[in-house]
Enzyme design. Sequence first.
Site, mmCIF file in Angstrom:
data_model
loop_
_atom_site.group_PDB
_atom_site.id
_atom_site.type_symbol
_atom_site.label_atom_id
_atom_site.label_comp_id
_atom_site.label_asym_id
_atom_site.label_seq_id
_atom_site.Cartn_x
_atom_site.Cartn_y
_atom_site.Cartn_z
ATOM 1 N N LYS A 31 0.814 -1.215 0.000
ATOM 2 C CA LYS A 31 0.000 0.000 0.000
ATOM 3 C C LYS A 31 0.849 1.267 0.000
ATOM 4 O O LYS A 31 0.495 2.248 -0.660
ATOM 5 C CB LYS A 31 -0.948 0.006 1.193
ATOM 6 N N THR A 32 1.980 1.253 0.729
ATOM 7 C CA THR A 32 2.829 2.441 0.776
ATOM 8 C C THR A 32 3.376 2.763 -0.606
ATOM 9 O O THR A 32 3.384 3.927 -1.035
ATOM 10 C CB THR A 32 3.985 2.238 1.771
ATOM 11 N N ASP A 222 -3.639 7.773 4.606
ATOM 12 C CA ASP A 222 -3.128 6.427 4.886
ATOM 13 C C ASP A 222 -3.780 5.870 6.156
ATOM 14 O O ASP A 222 -4.207 6.624 7.037
ATOM 15 C CB ASP A 222 -1.608 6.503 5.054
ATOM 16 N N GLU A 223 -3.847 4.538 6.270
ATOM 17 C CA GLU A 223 -4.365 3.851 7.467
ATOM 18 C C GLU A 223 -5.742 4.398 7.866
ATOM 19 O O GLU A 223 -6.003 4.693 9.037
ATOM 20 C CB GLU A 223 -3.378 3.990 8.646
ATOM 21 N N GLN A 253 -7.848 -4.985 9.479
ATOM 22 C CA GLN A 253 -6.777 -4.693 10.423
ATOM 23 C C GLN A 253 -7.139 -3.517 11.334
ATOM 24 O O GLN A 253 -6.257 -2.846 11.866
ATOM 25 C CB GLN A 253 -5.475 -4.397 9.679
ATOM 26 N N ARG A 593 1.505 -11.544 10.049
ATOM 27 C CA ARG A 593 2.878 -11.054 10.304
ATOM 28 C C ARG A 593 3.909 -12.086 9.845
ATOM 29 O O ARG A 593 5.087 -11.755 9.702
ATOM 30 C CB ARG A 593 3.111 -10.804 11.800
#
Length: 674
Positions: A31-32, A222-223, A253, A593
């Site tokens: 995503k970044t 973002d987020e 998330q 993770r």
Amino acid sequence: MNIQELNEEQQQVVLHGDGPCLVLAGAGSGKTRTITYRVAYLLEQGIEPERILLVTFTNKASKEMMERVAAASGAGMKLPWAGTFHHISYRILKKYAPLLGYKSNFTILDSGDSLDILKLCLKVEGINRNERRFPSPKVLQSIISYARNAETTIADVLDLKHPNWLDIADVITRIAEEYRKRKIDANAMDFDDLLVNLYLLLLKEPSVKQTFANQFLYILVDEYQDTNKIQASIINQFAAVHHNVLVVGDDAQSIYSFRAADIQNILDFDVQYPGANMFRLETNYRSTPNILDVANDVIANNTRQHQKTLRSSKESFMRPEVHAFADDREEAEFIAGQILQFREEGIQFDHMAVLFRAAFHSQALEMELMKRDIPYDYRGGVRFFERSHIKNVLAYLRIVANKDDVVAWSRVLNMQVGLGPVTVEKIIRTIRQSEELENLSHIGSSLPARAQIGWMDFLAIWQDLLASDQTVSGLIRAVAESKYAEYLENEHSDYRERLQDIEQLAVFGERATDLSTFLAEASMQESYQATTAQGGNEEEKVVLSTIHQAKGLEWEVVFVIGLAAGKFPHERSLRETNGLEEERRLFYVAVTRAKKYLYMTYPLLASFTSSLSGPSMFIEEIGRDLVHHEGFHEETSIFDDPSDDVDDITYVPDPDYGEAPPKRRGILKSIDEL
């Protein structure tokens, strides 16, 4: 900018991100990179940098994105309006604060400054915490902050988090109002004010809103799943003219409701912006297909979500493993053994992590790692025996074991209301001169009036200790059930978690032969400092972390421990609205993770009840063919028929692995010990 460096999903976002857009970016989906390439693309299209607003949640994320934008654009351009919500708010308020009654040179209060003002507010209200029990300034700070960010009342927050204090809701509300007035008088804002005041400015001053709504041609956030109501409202105001608002996040998330994050912001984005485009980044570059199959299978049970399915860019490797153990001590032995085995195979310690739902889940493992001299780095808090509430309980036990332990006496007495250093010294001197400690009530007659409440509170705890069964675990539980529990609630917003820590200490105490030996061992654990082990160095340590702290990180090997019924999902979540779904998202974060190896473990013996437990419902939700269950036949569950003979259950090697590696003990070796 080379658009070919992106996959097809990412390219669609970069090239077609005009208008309101929701980008559902699954874990490990890049995503970044997608956001930064979108910004670089806009700059290449001739959009002026000051017309782009890029909002992140941390300064670190903002810096990383700007570095990537500069690299992708090749022009070294900088965005003047890139940063965190608080950074953007400060820049605007610096210019327009006079419209809200502040001067332009207003001060930003840090957490310590806020606590100092709240202490003054307590005095104004006539509350002296040296004379009566009352929530600490730190707890008041957390209550007020949550109420403001969630746009709710003090009473609602107390009902949710501190029901025992509902009877003083009006007092806390007055303190909150006094706190607000004093900040204005001091021409100061705390971090919450930056957000609240910016939102008020945009609502009260249409010309200011119009200025920025016109200026920000493109807005990227973002987020987005972590935004609260105020943050989402600010973005709505900024996007009122051009409607080019692209938010990136993953509802699967969203795990920060305890900080007032509101998952409805991302779930209802298309309601807020009718006709919004929706993009899905579902190609995962982190985990193997086997791990993602587990993640997809579990999160599918949530009803409140945007549907998506993660697909791995990697080849299949090995199925994640589920292990059941007799208790948490055996669970810890297995994990420590596996860590050493992986280290021998060339995987560095810092490429391995052990994740858990709550901090108290790590206690048995910490002791096992210390015993084997395996270095570890604790994230999301401090090591178990270094936690203040654990030290407090141990201090109570120390004064039972040794009446001359001046340090322990000083610690327990200084916690009490109205007992200052001089009074404490006087009490300790009297106690050490006493022959019998069963009755200490006579000491109170010589104390000043203001010290009487604190001394009586201590005596109540002391009597509870004397009335216990005098076992180590009995003494610990006596402290936890005494007025010390009230002290924890007054002083700490996370008092429930601290009480769980103490119960875990009591479980540890059940294995002790006597009090002196227990205290000696606890003291040695407390002073333990991991340095080097098994060829490791100070930089190479296994990571122990709460799942909340692990979000955004990744490791080659991940162990998710304590996956027992009642522990994960947390039993309290079952009573909270939408609590179970957030717990399931937390489990999803833990699973995603892992890059190559994923182990999910649980003890059969419940720590708190000393009764047989079972696996977490999340384990039960995973398709049996997606994981390798070790320790018993995959077709068989020891819970299917209580009359089954456990000895008939035998280990069956999985064809993917061959024989079981060393230290894999499962439940079989220790089940008779139950």
